[in-house]
Design a protein around this motif. Structure first.
Motif, PDB file in Angstrom:
ATOM      1  N   TRP A  52      -3.028   2.147  -9.399  1.00 26.75           N
ATOM      2  CA  TRP A  52      -3.343   1.346  -8.219  1.00 26.75           C
ATOM      3  C   TRP A  52      -4.471   0.369  -8.552  1.00 26.75           C
ATOM      4  O   TRP A  52      -5.291   0.595  -9.439  1.00 26.75           O
ATOM      5  CB  TRP A  52      -3.718   2.243  -7.036  1.00 26.75           C
ATOM      6  N   THR A 100      -1.056  -7.037  -5.418  1.00 26.30           N
ATOM      7  CA  THR A 100      -2.023  -5.932  -5.423  1.00 26.30           C
ATOM      8  C   THR A 100      -1.393  -4.701  -4.782  1.00 26.30           C
ATOM      9  O   THR A 100      -0.724  -4.800  -3.746  1.00 26.30           O
ATOM     10  CB  THR A 100      -3.292  -6.333  -4.638  1.00 26.30           C
ATOM     11  N   ARG A 134      -4.218   4.433  -0.326  1.00 25.03           N
ATOM     12  CA  ARG A 134      -5.021   4.800   0.837  1.00 25.03           C
ATOM     13  C   ARG A 134      -4.704   6.233   1.238  1.00 25.03           C
ATOM     14  O   ARG A 134      -3.531   6.571   1.467  1.00 25.03           O
ATOM     15  CB  ARG A 134      -4.716   3.836   1.986  1.00 25.03           C
ATOM     16  N   MET A 176      -7.011  -4.675   5.493  1.00 21.23           N
ATOM     17  CA  MET A 176      -6.806  -4.680   4.043  1.00 21.23           C
ATOM     18  C   MET A 176      -5.889  -5.821   3.597  1.00 21.23           C
ATOM     19  O   MET A 176      -5.612  -5.974   2.413  1.00 21.23           O
ATOM     20  CB  MET A 176      -6.221  -3.334   3.583  1.00 21.23           C
ATOM     21  N   ARG A 185       0.841  -1.209   0.000  1.00 24.11           N
ATOM     22  CA  ARG A 185       0.000   0.000   0.000  1.00 24.11           C
ATOM     23  C   ARG A 185       0.865   1.244   0.000  1.00 24.11           C
ATOM     24  O   ARG A 185       2.020   1.243   0.446  1.00 24.11           O
ATOM     25  CB  ARG A 185      -0.957  -0.024   1.170  1.00 24.11           C
ATOM     26  N   ILE A 219      -2.381  -1.039  -3.254  1.00 24.38           N
ATOM     27  CA  ILE A 219      -3.525  -0.284  -2.732  1.00 24.38           C
ATOM     28  C   ILE A 219      -3.123   1.167  -2.456  1.00 24.38           C
ATOM     29  O   ILE A 219      -2.055   1.425  -1.914  1.00 24.38           O
ATOM     30  CB  ILE A 219      -4.054  -0.932  -1.427  1.00 24.38           C
ATOM     31  N   GLU A 233      -6.547  -1.050  -6.031  1.00 22.57           N
ATOM     32  CA  GLU A 233      -7.680  -0.787  -5.138  1.00 22.57           C
ATOM     33  C   GLU A 233      -7.557   0.610  -4.568  1.00 22.57           C
ATOM     34  O   GLU A 233      -6.464   1.110  -4.345  1.00 22.57           O
ATOM     35  CB  GLU A 233      -7.707  -1.798  -3.985  1.00 22.57           C
ATOM     36  N   GLY A 234      -8.706   1.233  -4.326  1.00 23.90           N
ATOM     37  CA  GLY A 234      -8.726   2.571  -3.748  1.00 23.90           C
ATOM     38  C   GLY A 234      -8.982   3.630  -4.802  1.00 23.90           C
ATOM     39  O   GLY A 234      -9.353   3.316  -5.929  1.00 23.90           O
TER      40      GLY A 234
END
Length: 462
Positions: free
Chosen positions: A69, A37, A41, A191, A7, A39, A71-72
């Motif tokens: 990215w 992945t 944030r 997460m 992340r 992420i 996710e997010g």
């Protein structure tokens, strides 16, 4: 093998700067290398300093660098219910407690402890009182003060912390908002973050966070604390060393692939290789190749990378990127086809797109005034040769490099001129300066009409 999830958690209290951009890049590359992945944030719990303009700037900076990215973006401000539930869990399990001590009382306790040579951390006054909630109370985590907490860092190796140095730290402020060290653990745990790659200024936060993972029953991620970036003077990197906002590098005429290549080499290496394509970086990136020593920001190295990528970028693509810089200079509008034509002559000499736009002025401006150095070559003795050159060009259907060069040689010989004398006189007439791309090359690019017009203007003065 467990799926890798990394992340990048910027705080929207400022723009995306060099250090944060490198952290984002390292997390992105590690996720991509392991087909994991990545992420994004946004840590916006600081209500007073967080601004939407910074959120927009961070997202734009990430996109410009090509750090997409999966996710997010998630926003901490939208996850308050999750944090409250976790705080309540700790309170119910007697792993946290309400504290009524006022800021004034805490200040006095610290002063007394310091005067006695003791740890100035919280002394646990409210730890075992089992106090109920009330307005103005904070919630503290019951730290384990016995033994040691060991961080097995992927870069620095084992780091041991004496638990006696940890106090019962606040996880919820008196206004009901959770604190950074608490929410970051809850976010990373919920997460499913497997690897936390961040600056080594966070090392001292880690023992608190590791104890919190244990208390909540979560498996902690693996940590990799990256050494900081220093300025050329070996001081902590600041605004005076480089642009505060990564997007300022775009405005200064840097290409994103140059900035990415520069950033990854700030602390990471793969043998003696300097230049990497994005595909190569994804293939080769590994945490074990990150050094333990601080990296030094070198502006000249960044310019070197940028010059390299300017040369490597296809003319059609570079022309599109250069157009806004040409417009900013106020040059007369022209076709993209003409811009594509001038690119090869400018590429070898430009370190930035601003430099390239500056160098291109003579291709666009109608009125060129020779500078002081160039004027020295525009002497009366050169007028007969220049006049004959003009007539020869006027007689040509179109300008061709090899034909122009042949005519140039014949006239130079006829009037017994040195190559430098004659070439600099023509260059002064066409560009107004003594340095430019190849003379015959720029004449062919500029076209017959522009060349004739500028030589005529100089002959009138002579």
């Amino acid at each position: 093998m467990q799926k890798v999830i990394t992340r990048f958690p910027p705080s929207p209290t400022g723009h995306l700067h060099i250090g944060s951009a490198r952290t984002a890049l390292f997390n992105w590359l590690f996720a991509r290398h392991h087909q994991g992945t990545f992420i994004l944030r946004i840590e916006d719990t600081d209500r007073l300093r967080s601004k939407q303009e910074y959120v927009d700037s961070i997202l734009e900076g990430m996109k410009w660098l090509g750090l997409n990215w999966d996710e997010g973006p998630y926003f901490q401000s939208q996850r308050m219910e999750i944090y409250k539930n976790h705080i309540q869990r700790l309170l119910t399990q007697k792993k946290a407690y309400y504290c009524y001590c006022t800021p004034e009382q805490l200040k006095e306790k610290r002063q007394i402890a310091l005067a006695q040579g003791k740890n100035p951390g919280y002394d646990g006054t409210c730890r075992n009182k089992n106090l109920p909630p009330r307005p103005g109370a904070v919630v503290r985590f019951k730290s384990n003060s016995i033994g040691e907490t060991v961080l097995t860092d992927l870069i620095h190796g084992p780091i041991i912390f004496d638990n006696a140095q940890l106090d019962d730290w606040i996880i919820q402020r008196s206004d009901g908002t959770p604190t950074y060290n608490f929410v970051v653990v809850v976010d990373d745990a919920t997460m499913g973050i497997t690897h936390v790659i961040r600056g080594d200024d966070h090392i001292n936060n880690t023992p608190k966070q590791l104890q919190l993972y244990e208390a909540l029953g979560y498996k902690p991620p693996q940590f990799a604390h990256v050494p900081m970036i220093l300025g050329p003077d070996k001081a902590k990197l600041s605004k005076r060393h480089g642009a505060a906002n990564i997007l300022e590098y775009r405005e200064m005429g840097f290409l994103p692939q140059a900035v990415v290549n520069f950033l990854v080499r700030l602390g990471w290496s793969y043998g003696d290789q300097e230049v990497f394509s994005l595909e190569e970086l994804i293939e080769k990136f590994d945490i074990s190749h990150i050094g333990k020593a601080a990296a030094v920001f070198d502006p000249e190295k960044l310019l070197w990378f940028n010059a390299h990528y300017i040369k490597e970028t296809p003319d059609e693509i570079l022309a599109e990127i250069l157009l806004p810089f040409l417009r900013k200079k106020g040059y007369p509008s022209t076709s993209i086809e003409y811009v594509i034509k001038i690119i090869p002559s400018l590429k070898p000499r430009a370190k930035t797109l601003i430099e390239m736009a500056d160098m291109a002025d003579f291709y666009f401006l109608d009125d060129i005034t020779p500078n002081a150095k160039a004027k020295k070559f525009l002497v009366p003795e050169i007028k007969p040769a220049l006049t004959e050159m003009l007539k020869a060009i006027e007689a040509m259907p179109s300008l061709n490099e090899s034909e122009i060069e042949q005519i140039f040689k014949e006239i130079k010989t006829k009037y017994d001129l040195s190559t430098r004398q004659f070439a600099q006189a023509i260059r002064a007439a066409l560009t107004g300066r003594t340095a430019s791309p190849g003379l015959f090359e720029i004449m062919a690019i500029m076209g017959k009409e522009r060349v004739v017009k500028r030589i005529k203007k100089v002959l009138e003065v002579l």
